[in-house]
Motif scaffolding. Structure first.
Motif, mmCIF file in Angstrom:
data_model
loop_
_atom_site.group_PDB
_atom_site.id
_atom_site.type_symbol
_atom_site.label_atom_id
_atom_site.label_comp_id
_atom_site.label_asym_id
_atom_site.label_seq_id
_atom_site.Cartn_x
_atom_site.Cartn_y
_atom_site.Cartn_z
ATOM 1 N N PRO A 97 0.945 -1.312 0.180
ATOM 2 C CA PRO A 97 0.093 -0.114 0.019
ATOM 3 C C PRO A 97 0.805 1.188 0.055
ATOM 4 O O PRO A 97 1.899 1.408 0.547
ATOM 5 C CB PRO A 97 -0.834 -0.059 1.167
ATOM 6 C CG PRO A 97 -0.925 -1.561 1.487
ATOM 7 C CD PRO A 97 0.343 -2.236 1.123
ATOM 8 N N PRO A 113 -1.356 7.729 0.749
ATOM 9 C CA PRO A 113 -1.840 8.812 -0.166
ATOM 10 C C PRO A 113 -1.075 10.207 -0.230
ATOM 11 O O PRO A 113 -0.299 10.488 0.816
ATOM 12 C CB PRO A 113 -3.290 9.214 0.430
ATOM 13 C CG PRO A 113 -3.608 7.683 1.308
ATOM 14 C CD PRO A 113 -2.202 7.207 1.711
ATOM 15 N N VAL A 116 -2.069 4.401 -5.052
ATOM 16 C CA VAL A 116 -2.597 3.699 -4.390
ATOM 17 C C VAL A 116 -2.407 2.202 -4.936
ATOM 18 O O VAL A 116 -3.009 1.368 -4.250
ATOM 19 C CB VAL A 116 -4.124 3.968 -3.912
ATOM 20 C CG1 VAL A 116 -4.257 5.283 -3.332
ATOM 21 C CG2 VAL A 116 -4.752 3.838 -5.481
ATOM 22 N N PRO A 168 -8.936 -1.283 -0.179
ATOM 23 C CA PRO A 168 -8.194 0.138 0.036
ATOM 24 C C PRO A 168 -8.511 0.445 1.487
ATOM 25 O O PRO A 168 -9.477 0.149 2.033
ATOM 26 C CB PRO A 168 -8.657 1.229 -1.070
ATOM 27 C CG PRO A 168 -10.317 0.525 -1.114
ATOM 28 C CD PRO A 168 -10.158 -0.881 -1.171
ATOM 29 N N GLU A 225 -6.187 5.507 1.558
ATOM 30 C CA GLU A 225 -6.470 5.302 -0.018
ATOM 31 C C GLU A 225 -7.666 5.651 -0.758
ATOM 32 O O GLU A 225 -8.022 6.201 -1.813
ATOM 33 C CB GLU A 225 -6.004 3.665 -0.277
ATOM 34 C CG GLU A 225 -4.721 3.377 0.035
ATOM 35 C CD GLU A 225 -4.173 2.135 0.036
ATOM 36 O OE1 GLU A 225 -2.954 1.747 -0.168
ATOM 37 O OE2 GLU A 225 -5.210 1.056 0.138
ATOM 38 N N HIS A 253 -8.171 9.121 -1.069
ATOM 39 C CA HIS A 253 -7.384 9.630 -2.010
ATOM 40 C C HIS A 253 -8.201 9.471 -3.328
ATOM 41 O O HIS A 253 -8.195 10.236 -4.339
ATOM 42 C CB HIS A 253 -6.060 9.117 -2.089
ATOM 43 C CG HIS A 253 -5.030 9.556 -3.181
ATOM 44 N ND1 HIS A 253 -4.540 11.018 -3.026
ATOM 45 C CD2 HIS A 253 -4.851 9.092 -4.242
ATOM 46 C CE1 HIS A 253 -3.738 11.201 -4.103
ATOM 47 N NE2 HIS A 253 -3.799 9.790 -4.947
#
Length: 574
Positions: free
Chosen positions: A4, A7, A41, A149, A153, A156
């Protein structure tokens, strides 16, 4: 395993927004968005779907980035929202809709999931001015496995979607502006074409009045000379004069057709029947290298039209098709019934809504270049280097317009051309037409008095000569005012008026005669009829029109019909 990514900062989103300003279409827009979400992301499949209408009844795939692009275009180019639980939830949601595993989520379309091999799906509904606009989506497929996510994330992704919808709205506005500009240019081009035809028609109409007066004198004088000689050589020369005058008359009528100034002999017509006769003629005219197919539509409604002029439209189109196939090819004529609705008319500026009989004339010839196809209906424009007046298609266009129809051309160089002729379907029963006089040329009874109002001295002289020879007593004047004065002083059995004369207009002369001399019969004569409203008026007042140029027989037949005509009894009369 995908790691991950944290962001980005507001500065990064601002930079992303500036990048979106470079996009000129939805493809570039999604490419920029794909690069951003892939970097920020870690999702490598991104798609963008748009609703074309405010009710968002369906969404259309605009672009897909990732190795599933080909499958996406095959499986889901357009998706219906209503009845699809997953899409209904997305379009109704105020925020992103996340599916951890599309294979097990009860809302997803399992057939699409199986073909696409979807795993995790993240779809953000897009709104533009509080109206549903579309969907920005991303996710994982196949061996990528499921990856939901994180909250950061997802936040974002939503920010990316918000920037995206603003940029998409800008592109949609630019597309609408370009489309409006193209439609405006197309309308201006059509208007210019109509103005050219009307300008030529005005010129032709102005010339026609004087020209047909001259032809009337020529035809009548030639007829007098033929009756006064038995010399074969003189008769042959006079016949040549008659034939030349006849061709000149036909040319004038063709020019009047361009501006809808030619009178129509309207009847209920079967287009299939007219074309069957034409095909029989074409099979004798076309070279053996051109094959001819006629595909008849079934149960076609009738059309109201002038048979000879409609025949001329299709003959002109077929002759043009023949000339476009010098090395041979195929000519196809097809008829069908069509309904032009408002939606079609909005996207085709030349179209008028209604029910039509459509005849399509298609050839496999050399085709017409794009910069020329918009000019083919212009008067005197021709692509034939050695021959051709440039009036064939202009005349066809004028005839179709006069019948309240439409004529349109589709063409591609090297492929061929297709001309579509739309004639309005007849919505009412055809009216019956009276029988015409036949047999010998009628003469006067010896006591009938006629008043001739004609401003052209030559026409006036030959008209008086023709009528007096036939046994009528004739008084001739030059203007409408003089005709009214003469009719007030004396009683006439018939008043013959030229439609275009100096002084009091023809219609006012007729109205005043009907008031002061209601029993007097009236006959109008003209070589130029300014618009179809004249013929509507003639039907209303029940007056016949004698078209110039006329010969002695035509004048005498028209006079006899006018004198012998009896008005229909009033309703309720015994």
């Amino acid at each position: 395993m995908v790691v991950p990514v944290t962001p980005s900062s507001p500065e990064r989103l601002l930079a992303f927004g500036r990048d979106l300003l470079r996009a000129n279409d939805f493809g570039e827009l999604l490419s920029i968005a794909h690069a951003e979400v892939s970097s920020a992301v870690g999702y490598h499949h991104v798609w963008f779907m748009v609703a074309d209408h405010e009710d968002a009844d369906e969404v259309r795939l605009i672009e897909f980035s990732g190795d599933k692009r080909a499958v996406a275009w095959e499986v889901a180019p357009v998706l219906k929202v209503r009845g699809d639980r997953f899409l209904e939830d997305i379009m109704a949601s105020e925020g992103p809709v996340v599916v951890e595993d599309a294979r097990t989520d009860p809302r997803t379309n399992k057939q699409i999931v199986q073909q696409m091999q979807n795993r995790t799906l993240i779809n953000v509904p897009l709104r533009l001015l509080d109206k549903p606009f579309g969907v920005f989506g991303l996710g994982t497929f196949g061996e990528e496995g499921c990856r939901v996510p994180t909250a950061d994330e997802l936040a974002h992704i939503v920010m990316v979607a918000n920037h995206l919808v603003v940029a998409a709205g800008r592109i949609r506005f630019l597309e609408a502006r370009d489309r409006s500009l193209k439609e405006r240019v197309a309308l201006e081009r059509r208007l210019l074409q109509v103005q050219k035809l009307e300008s030529l028609g005005m010129l032709a109409g102005g010339v026609a009045h004087d020209f047909n007066n001259l032809l009337t004198v020529m035809l009548s004088s030639a007829s007098f000379a033929q009756s006064a000689t038995q010399d074969p050589r003189v008769l042959e020369e006079l016949q040549t004069i008659n034939e030349a005058a006849g061709r000149a008359r036909d040319l004038t009528r063709k020019l009047l057709v361009l501006s809808r100034q030619q009178e129509l002999d309207l009847r209920a017509l079967d287009i299939n029947f007219r074309l069957t006769e034409l095909v029989g003629l074409l099979q004798r005219v076309l070279p053996e290298t051109i094959s001819l197919d006629f595909i008849r539509g079934t149960s076609l409604p009738l059309c109201e039209g002038d048979a000879s002029q409609i025949d001329q439209v299709f003959m002109n189109l077929c002759i043009n098709a023949r000339d476009a196939m010098p090395s041979g090819g195929r000519l196809t004529i097809e008829t069908e019934q069509v309904l032009v609705n408002g939606s079609y008319a909005k996207t085709h500026p030349w179209a008028k809504p209604g029910r039509y009989v459509l005849t399509t004339v298609t050839d496999t010839g050399i085709g017409i270049a794009g910069d020329i196809v918009d000019r083919i209906f212009d008067p005197f424009f021709t692509t034939k280097a050695e021959a051709g007046s440039g009036l064939g298609l202009s005349i066809a266009y004028g005839i179709v317009r006069q019948h309240n129809g439409m004529l349109h051309c589709y063409s591609e160089p090297g492929v061929g051309s297709s001309f579509k002729v739309y004639f309005p379907a007849l919505e009412r029963l055809a009216t019956s037409v009276g029988t015409k006089l036949s047999g010998g040329v009628p003469r006067g009874a010896g006591h009938e008095r006629l008043l001739v109002a004609e401003d052209d001295a030559g026409v006036r002289a030959v008209a008086v000569r023709i009528l007096e020879r036939a046994g009528y007593a004739v008084t001739a004047v030059e203007t409408g005012d003089a005709a009214l004065d003469a009719a007030n002083r004396e009683t006439f059995d018939l008043v013959i008026l030229d439609v275009v004369m100096p002084g009091t207009p023809c219609r006012q002369v007729v109205e005043k005669l009907r008031l002061t001399r209601p029993d007097t019969r009236i006959l109008l004569a003209s070589g130029y009829a300014a618009g179809t409203t004249l013929f509507d008026w003639l039907n209303e007042v029940q007056i016949e029109l004698l078209r110039k140029p006329y010969d002695p027989d035509q004048l005498l037949f028209a006079v006899r019909r006018a004198l012998d005509w009896k008005p229909a009894p009033a309703p309720g009369a015994s």
